[in-house]
Design an enzyme around this catalytic site. Structure first.
Site, short mmCIF file in Angstrom:
data_model
loop_
_atom_site.label_atom_id
_atom_site.label_comp_id
_atom_site.label_asym_id
_atom_site.label_seq_id
_atom_site.Cartn_x
_atom_site.Cartn_y
_atom_site.Cartn_z
N ASN A 167 0.84 -1.07 -0.01
CA ASN A 167 -0.45 -0.14 -0.54
C ASN A 167 1.05 1.34 0.17
OD1 ASN A 167 0.72 -0.45 2.85
ND2 ASN A 167 -1.21 0.95 3.68
N GLU A 266 3.66 -4.71 12.14
CA GLU A 266 2.40 -3.67 12.04
C GLU A 266 1.31 -4.15 11.37
OE1 GLU A 266 4.92 -1.07 10.56
OE2 GLU A 266 6.05 -0.73 12.59
N CYS A 300 -3.39 2.12 5.93
CA CYS A 300 -3.23 1.02 7.43
C CYS A 300 -4.45 2.08 8.04
CB CYS A 300 -2.48 0.89 7.50
SG CYS A 300 -1.05 1.33 8.27
N GLU A 479 7.58 0.34 16.32
CA GLU A 479 9.09 0.58 16.17
C GLU A 479 8.32 2.25 15.72
OE1 GLU A 479 10.19 -1.89 12.18
OE2 GLU A 479 8.73 -3.02 12.75
P1 NAD Z 1 -0.83 -9.00 2.77
O1 NAD Z 1 -0.80 -9.69 4.57
O2 NAD Z 1 -1.09 -9.62 2.29
O3 NAD Z 1 0.97 -9.12 2.63
C1 NAD Z 1 2.28 -8.62 3.04
C2 NAD Z 1 2.86 -9.00 2.54
O4 NAD Z 1 3.44 -10.70 3.76
C3 NAD Z 1 3.40 -9.38 1.23
O5 NAD Z 1 4.98 -9.06 0.91
C4 NAD Z 1 2.99 -10.84 1.30
O6 NAD Z 1 3.88 -11.68 0.57
C5 NAD Z 1 3.87 -11.18 2.38
N1 NAD Z 1 3.08 -12.91 2.64
C6 NAD Z 1 2.08 -12.55 2.59
N2 NAD Z 1 2.05 -14.27 3.27
C7 NAD Z 1 3.14 -14.67 3.89
C8 NAD Z 1 3.55 -15.87 4.32
N3 NAD Z 1 2.37 -16.64 4.48
N4 NAD Z 1 4.85 -15.82 4.81
C9 NAD Z 1 5.42 -14.58 4.61
N5 NAD Z 1 5.12 -13.49 4.06
C10 NAD Z 1 3.89 -13.43 3.34
O7 NAD Z 1 -0.93 -7.81 3.18
P2 NAD Z 1 -1.48 -7.06 1.88
O8 NAD Z 1 -2.11 -7.34 1.18
O9 NAD Z 1 0.25 -6.43 1.36
O10 NAD Z 1 -1.23 -5.09 3.36
C11 NAD Z 1 -2.23 -4.57 3.39
C12 NAD Z 1 -2.62 -5.17 5.03
O11 NAD Z 1 -1.62 -4.41 5.47
C13 NAD Z 1 -3.91 -4.43 5.45
O12 NAD Z 1 -4.58 -5.50 6.41
C14 NAD Z 1 -3.09 -2.90 5.68
O13 NAD Z 1 -4.31 -3.01 7.02
C15 NAD Z 1 -1.71 -3.10 6.42
N6 NAD Z 1 -0.54 -2.39 7.00
C16 NAD Z 1 -0.92 -2.46 7.70
C17 NAD Z 1 0.26 -0.80 7.97
C18 NAD Z 1 0.68 -0.26 10.45
O14 NAD Z 1 1.48 0.15 9.72
N7 NAD Z 1 -0.34 -1.54 11.16
C19 NAD Z 1 1.15 -0.43 7.58
C20 NAD Z 1 0.51 -0.66 6.10
C21 NAD Z 1 -0.69 -1.97 6.07
#
Ligand code: NAD
Length: 499
Positions: A167, A266, A300, A479
């Site tokens: 994102n 996060e 997020c 962090e």
């Molecule tokens: P996602 O969890 O689908 O993927 C994030 C990353 O994790 C990607 O690089 C993906 O390839 C990897 N991944 C997925 N499954 C995995 C596994 N089993 N093992 C290891 N790696 C794996 O998230 P997304 O769709 O890319 O991002 C959107 C989400 O991120 C939303 O829920 C959003 O709220 C959250 N987010 C949180 C913050 C925060 O600071 N709290 C910031 C930005 C986004």
């Protein structure tokens, strides 16, 4: 119309193939996957998918680089490297902007002012922090009569595995890479499969400035049973820092449990905005517009739940509707665009399923709820209309679950205690914003909200030295500033008897 700015094509490393960066070299793997533009669906590049052997090579290179000397560099030396990386991003600023815009479809100005500017700031902030970081020191008279001095030293963790989402690609990737390197760790980092380009450019910067081989390694690929999981399973990783969905965090937590690795998560949110009747009305409307629709709701910290005190409820909904309908949805190179597409057709399916569900759950659709029709190539993209609902019950799934799109539900409330209870009645606890001109109320409400950050009369601005993270399903750990220094290092207490 096909949106591929010339700079984005240049940015894509070796033509249309994005490669891993392992032990100081760009390497390809046999399996690749396509990266599509969310603006018009055309293929931007093929991306190499890291297999287990490539991930293993990256982790071993990082471990070797750590032992070979990165761990013994001084904070001042590492600060210099971090500034060089920031300089390198600055020198290719337009390429980074083009890369981020091509992968995400976001307006050019946002990529300039937010994404790439923050990427640079992340390196400079941690460079400055490690130059000035100090340590704890205690003089103690122990029970046995001896006199002691205690001081705390920091050591790097070793190899840090970094996994980031799509994102805010460069911003969130560098938010972890910068402090990890700053504390003397070497890293193996995986950007999201949806947004591989700016991380590849960052590897080019690392290469061009001559960062010692193995200190920074980049692997591309998917998560489950693929590059992400191979990284989390690797025995030589000391810590995993992850930003993404709560469900993914939970899966990773189970994977790393066997190795008892350090984790920093996060995760997702279902954030609330609370507007009191005494708020500066126009400021509150503008603030909620921003917190609901920035980056097409794909931050997020975006507010998907809006609570408005009853005396101003109708007027607020009408004003928010008017401003929302004035948003310009379109391609990034159109200077009048204020909202781009969602990240992908796949994510749009998820958001549209919530649009349908909201109607089934009894929502009144104040505006949006549809897919815009452009009559050109953008119809092959991943756009949706910014959407406002009213009338849902607090326990409706659309009020409980993170949607991660340009959508908010607006509900009235009658008292301070009531709204605090409703805000806290969530499985998530990432962020909240409160709009009021009553000074004491702002502080009082902020103190009772169970989230990692509460804004009062603001949203999405903060000092990078503050702790950042979430409660409940929104994460583990904090962090930012010294909290990052703590996570990315091991502390040792040296206790010396001096008398
Ligand atoms: P996602 O969890 O689908 O993927 C994030 C990353 O994790 C990607 O690089 C993906 O390839 C990897 N991944 C997925 N499954 C995995 C596994 N089993 N093992 C290891 N790696 C794996 O998230 P997304 O769709 O890319 O991002 C959107 C989400 O991120 C939303 O829920 C959003 O709220 C959250 N987010 C949180 C913050 C925060 O600071 N709290 C910031 C930005 C986004």
């Amino acid at each position: 119309m096909t949106f591929t700015p010339a700079a984005a094509q240049r940015a894509q490393s070796s033509g249309a193939l994005l490669r891993h960066y392992v032990n100081g070299e760009f390497v390809a793997t046999a399996t690749t996957f396509p990266n599509f533009s969310p603006v018009d669906g055309h293929e931007l590049a093929q991306v190499c998918e890291a297999d287990a052997a490539t991930v293993d090579a990256a982790v071993r290179a990082a471990a070797a680089a750590q032992r070979a000397g990165w761990r013994n560099t001084t904070p001042a030396q590492r600060a210099d490297w971090l500034h060089k990386i920031a300089d390198g991003i600055e020198a290719r600023f337009d390429d980074f902007v083009a890369a981020e815009v091509a992968d995400t479809g976001r307006p050019l100005e946002q990529a300039r002012k937010l994404d790439i500017a923050r990427g640079i700031a992340n390196f400079r902030t941690f460079a400055d922090l490690i130059r000035t970081a100090n340590s704890e020191f205690f003089e103690t008279h122990a029970a046995d009569g001896s006199e002691l001095i205690n001081y705390v030293t920091r050591k790097p963790l070793g190899v840090v595995g970094i996994i980031s989402p799509w994102n805010l690609p460069l911003l969130l990737f560098t938010w972890k890479v910068a402090p990890a390197l700053a504390m003397g760790n070497c890293v193996v980092a995986k950007p999201s499969e949806e947004t591989p380009t700016s991380a590849t450019l960052l590897a080019e910067v690392m290469h061009d400035i001559g960062l010692p081989r193995g200190v920074f390694n980049l692997i591309h690929g998917h998560g489950p049973n693929a590059a992400g999981e191979f990284l989390t399973r690797h025995p030589e990783i000391s810590a995993i820092t992850f930003t993404g969905e709560s469900r993914t965090g939970s899966t990773i937590m189970k994977t790393v449990a066997d190795g008892v690795k350090e984790i920093s998560f996060e995760l997702g949110g279902k954030n609330a905005a609370v507007v009191f009747a005494d708020a500066d009305f126009d400021e509150a409307v503008a603030g909620v517009l921003k917190s609901s629709f920035t980056n097409a709701g794909q931050v997020c910290l975006c507010s998907e739940r809006v609570y408005v005190e009853r005396p101003i409820f109708e007027r607020f909904v009408a004003a928010l509707k008017e401003k929302t309908e004035a948003l310009r949805i379109g391609a990034p190179d159109d200077p009048s665009t204020t909202m781009g597409p969602l990240i992908s057709r796949g994510h749009r399916e998820k958001v549209l399923s919530y649009f349908r569900l909201a109607v089934e759950e009894g929502a009144t659709v104040v505006t949006g709820g549809t897919v815009p029709q452009f009559g050109d190539a953008r119809d092959q993209g991943a756009f949706v209309m910014p959407t406002i609902w009213t009338g849902l019950a607090d326990n409706a799934r659309c009020v409980k679950e993170e949607i991660f799109g340009p959508v908010c539900h607006v509900a009235p409330f009658d008292s301070e205690d009531e709204v605090i209870g409703r805000v806290n009645d969530s499985a998530y606890g990432l962020a909240a914003s409160v709009w009021t001109t009553h000074l004491a109320r702002g502080h009082r409400v902020a103190r009772q909200i169970e989230t990692g950050i509460v804004w009062v009369n603001a949203w999405f601005v903060r000092d990078l030295r503050t702790p950042f993270g979430g409660t409940k399903l929104s994460g583990i750990g904090r962090e930012g500033g010294r909290h990052s220094l703590d996570f990315y290092s091991e502390l040792t207490n040296v206790c010396v008897r001096i008398a």
